[in-house]
Design a protein around this motif. Structure first.
Motif, PDB file in Angstrom:
ATOM      1  N   LEU A   1       0.788  -1.321   0.119  1.00  0.00           N
ATOM      2  CA  LEU A   1      -0.118  -0.060  -0.007  1.00  0.00           C
ATOM      3  C   LEU A   1       0.658   1.061   0.017  1.00  0.00           C
ATOM      4  O   LEU A   1       0.657   2.193  -0.597  1.00  0.00           O
ATOM      5  N   PHE A   2       1.972   1.165   0.902  1.00  0.00           N
ATOM      6  CA  PHE A   2       2.966   2.203   0.787  1.00  0.00           C
ATOM      7  C   PHE A   2       3.717   2.731  -0.676  1.00  0.00           C
ATOM      8  O   PHE A   2       3.349   3.781  -1.032  1.00  0.00           O
ATOM      9  N   PHE A   3       3.913   1.734  -1.303  1.00  0.00           N
ATOM     10  CA  PHE A   3       4.677   2.046  -2.540  1.00  0.00           C
ATOM     11  C   PHE A   3       3.897   2.002  -3.600  1.00  0.00           C
ATOM     12  O   PHE A   3       3.966   2.755  -4.635  1.00  0.00           O
ATOM     13  N   LEU A   4       2.448   1.556  -3.613  1.00  0.00           N
ATOM     14  CA  LEU A   4       1.480   1.645  -4.437  1.00  0.00           C
ATOM     15  C   LEU A   4       1.184   3.402  -4.308  1.00  0.00           C
ATOM     16  O   LEU A   4       0.873   4.027  -5.466  1.00  0.00           O
ATOM     17  N   GLY A   5       1.027   3.825  -3.239  1.00  0.00           N
ATOM     18  CA  GLY A   5       0.922   5.314  -3.172  1.00  0.00           C
ATOM     19  C   GLY A   5       2.157   6.194  -3.434  1.00  0.00           C
ATOM     20  O   GLY A   5       1.900   7.528  -3.937  1.00  0.00           O
ATOM     21  N   GLN A   6       3.247   5.630  -3.662  1.00  0.00           N
ATOM     22  CA  GLN A   6       4.461   6.228  -4.124  1.00  0.00           C
ATOM     23  C   GLN A   6       4.469   6.355  -5.677  1.00  0.00           C
ATOM     24  O   GLN A   6       5.558   6.682  -6.484  1.00  0.00           O
ATOM     25  N   GLY A   7       3.584   5.445  -6.444  1.00  0.00           N
ATOM     26  CA  GLY A   7       3.523   5.400  -7.848  1.00  0.00           C
ATOM     27  C   GLY A   7       4.279   4.320  -8.498  1.00  0.00           C
ATOM     28  O   GLY A   7       4.025   4.214  -9.785  1.00  0.00           O
ATOM     29  N   TYR A   8       4.300   3.280  -7.664  1.00  0.00           N
ATOM     30  CA  TYR A   8       4.889   1.975  -8.161  1.00  0.00           C
ATOM     31  C   TYR A   8       3.876   0.796  -8.412  1.00  0.00           C
ATOM     32  O   TYR A   8       2.849   1.151  -7.775  1.00  0.00           O
ATOM     33  N   ARG A   9       4.271   0.069  -9.321  1.00  0.00           N
ATOM     34  CA  ARG A   9       3.191  -0.995  -9.377  1.00  0.00           C
ATOM     35  C   ARG A   9       3.636  -2.292  -8.439  1.00  0.00           C
ATOM     36  O   ARG A   9       5.175  -2.487  -8.395  1.00  0.00           O
ATOM     37  N   VAL A  10       2.872  -2.888  -7.578  1.00  0.00           N
ATOM     38  CA  VAL A  10       3.299  -3.327  -6.611  1.00  0.00           C
ATOM     39  C   VAL A  10       2.756  -5.068  -6.852  1.00  0.00           C
ATOM     40  O   VAL A  10       1.498  -5.271  -7.039  1.00  0.00           O
ATOM     41  N   ILE A  11       3.565  -5.955  -6.621  1.00  0.00           N
ATOM     42  CA  ILE A  11       3.270  -7.414  -6.877  1.00  0.00           C
ATOM     43  C   ILE A  11       3.920  -8.292  -5.861  1.00  0.00           C
ATOM     44  O   ILE A  11       4.834  -7.825  -5.315  1.00  0.00           O
ATOM     45  N   ALA A  12       2.956  -9.112  -5.556  1.00  0.00           N
ATOM     46  CA  ALA A  12       3.598 -10.158  -4.422  1.00  0.00           C
ATOM     47  C   ALA A  12       2.744 -11.489  -4.465  1.00  0.00           C
ATOM     48  O   ALA A  12       1.621 -11.411  -5.011  1.00  0.00           O
ATOM     49  N   HIS A  13       3.410 -12.668  -4.570  1.00  0.00           N
ATOM     50  CA  HIS A  13       2.933 -14.004  -4.691  1.00  0.00           C
ATOM     51  C   HIS A  13       2.970 -14.688  -3.182  1.00  0.00           C
ATOM     52  O   HIS A  13       3.691 -14.321  -2.464  1.00  0.00           O
ATOM     53  N   ASP A  14       2.342 -15.712  -3.217  1.00  0.00           N
ATOM     54  CA  ASP A  14       2.003 -16.850  -2.268  1.00  0.00           C
ATOM     55  C   ASP A  14       2.935 -17.994  -2.562  1.00  0.00           C
ATOM     56  O   ASP A  14       2.661 -18.527  -3.779  1.00  0.00           O
ATOM     57  N   ARG A  15       4.091 -18.325  -1.975  1.00  0.00           N
ATOM     58  CA  ARG A  15       4.990 -19.194  -2.443  1.00  0.00           C
ATOM     59  C   ARG A  15       4.224 -20.690  -2.404  1.00  0.00           C
ATOM     60  O   ARG A  15       3.363 -20.854  -1.738  1.00  0.00           O
ATOM     61  N   ARG A  16       4.736 -21.601  -3.339  1.00  0.00           N
ATOM     62  CA  ARG A  16       4.123 -23.059  -3.146  1.00  0.00           C
ATOM     63  C   ARG A  16       4.157 -23.236  -1.790  1.00  0.00           C
ATOM     64  O   ARG A  16       5.135 -23.431  -1.183  1.00  0.00           O
TER      65      ARG A  16
END
Length: 274
Positions: free
Chosen positions: A41-56
């Motif tokens: 949420l912080f880096f989204l607010g700084q104008g970045y595209r943010v991506i995160a996955h759940d490890r297998r």
């Protein structure tokens, strides 16, 4: 839900928010992409595209009996990068996720990467050996597996209640919400994946991987980390990297991206903008 199916049939859940330069977050054991909520949420607010996955075997991804080693973790991350066609990506990994990032960059190359950051991360090597006397004895990790096998729910309550967030230290006020959220994330995954994951994060030697990485890489580690010993990790990783920068903290816990998100986010943002 956004799902990527890997070549071996594992479904990897991921979040993908916003536009701009992508930041890809790799979480620690035995958690999920939810552990990055604050940073995303912080880096989204700084104008970045943010991506995160759940490890297998973690979170909402497939509970598979195979592939619980760092090579598979790195290959799953590479599949996600390719699936989303990411370029100039910034890779950020916490704890085991730091090892995942390091192995990914060394194994799959840096053509799609711009920078990296590893936070409280397991490289170069957690387990104690003759060449790594600062590491933890193998008996420590054997005990973690024994506690998981005996009663995973109790174990996943005790770890965040104590050393993960330094809530066992004098003067540190525990947060019931943080402890419960850790437990919730851990219990979403499966016991077998997490059991094997202990071997993956503790016994994998990332020394040669670190030497191969050329992109600017920030290493963030605290001397107060009770999970991944500072002397065996942060300074050693920074020294092995070709373009590494070390930020050391004094009394922050292993889970400092949660407990000290304001400081970690600010330092990470300054590095990304440098």
């Amino acid at each position: 839900m956004s799902i990527l199916r890997t070549d071996d049939g594992t479904d990897i859940f991921y979040k993908d928010w916003g536009t701009g330069q992508p930041i890809v977050f790799s979480h620690g054991w035995p958690l999920s992409s939810d552990d990055w909520d604050n940073q995303m949420l912080f880096f989204l607010g700084q104008g970045y595209r943010v991506i995160a996955h759940d490890r297998r075997g973690h979170g909402r991804s497939t509970q598979t009996p195979g592939g619980h080693d760092v090579d598979h973790y790195a290959d799953d991350l590479a599949a996600l990068v390719e699936h989303l066609d990411l370029h100039e990506a910034i890779h950020v990994g916490h704890s085991t996720g730091g090892g995942e990032v390091v192995r990914f960059l060394a194994r799959h190359g840096e053509s799609r990467a711009a920078k990296a950051a590893i936070i409280s991360a397991v490289p170069p090597l957690m387990v104690q050996t003759e060449a790594n006397p600062e590491g933890l004895p193998k008996s420590v990790f054997d005990d973690l597996q024994a506690q998981l096998a005996a009663n995973r729910s109790e174990f996943y309550r005790a770890l965040p209640s104590g050393p993960f967030y330094n809530y066992d230290k004098p003067g540190v006020e525990p947060s019931e919400a943080v402890i419960a959220n850790w437990w919730r994330q851990g219990m979403m995954g499966d016991a077998f994946s997490h059991y094997d994951g202990i071997v993956a994060f503790s016994q994998t030697d990332f020394t040669e991987d670190l030497k191969k990485i050329t992109v600017p890489t920030l290493v963030m580690h605290s001397r107060g980390d009770q999970i991944v010993p500072y002397a065996a990790a942060g300074p050693k990783s920074a020294a092995l990297l070709q373009n590494g920068t070390l930020i050391s903290y004094e009394d922050f816990p292993h889970g400092m991206p949660t407990t000290h998100a304001d400081v970690i986010n600010a330092d990470l943002l300054a590095f990304l903008r440098s």
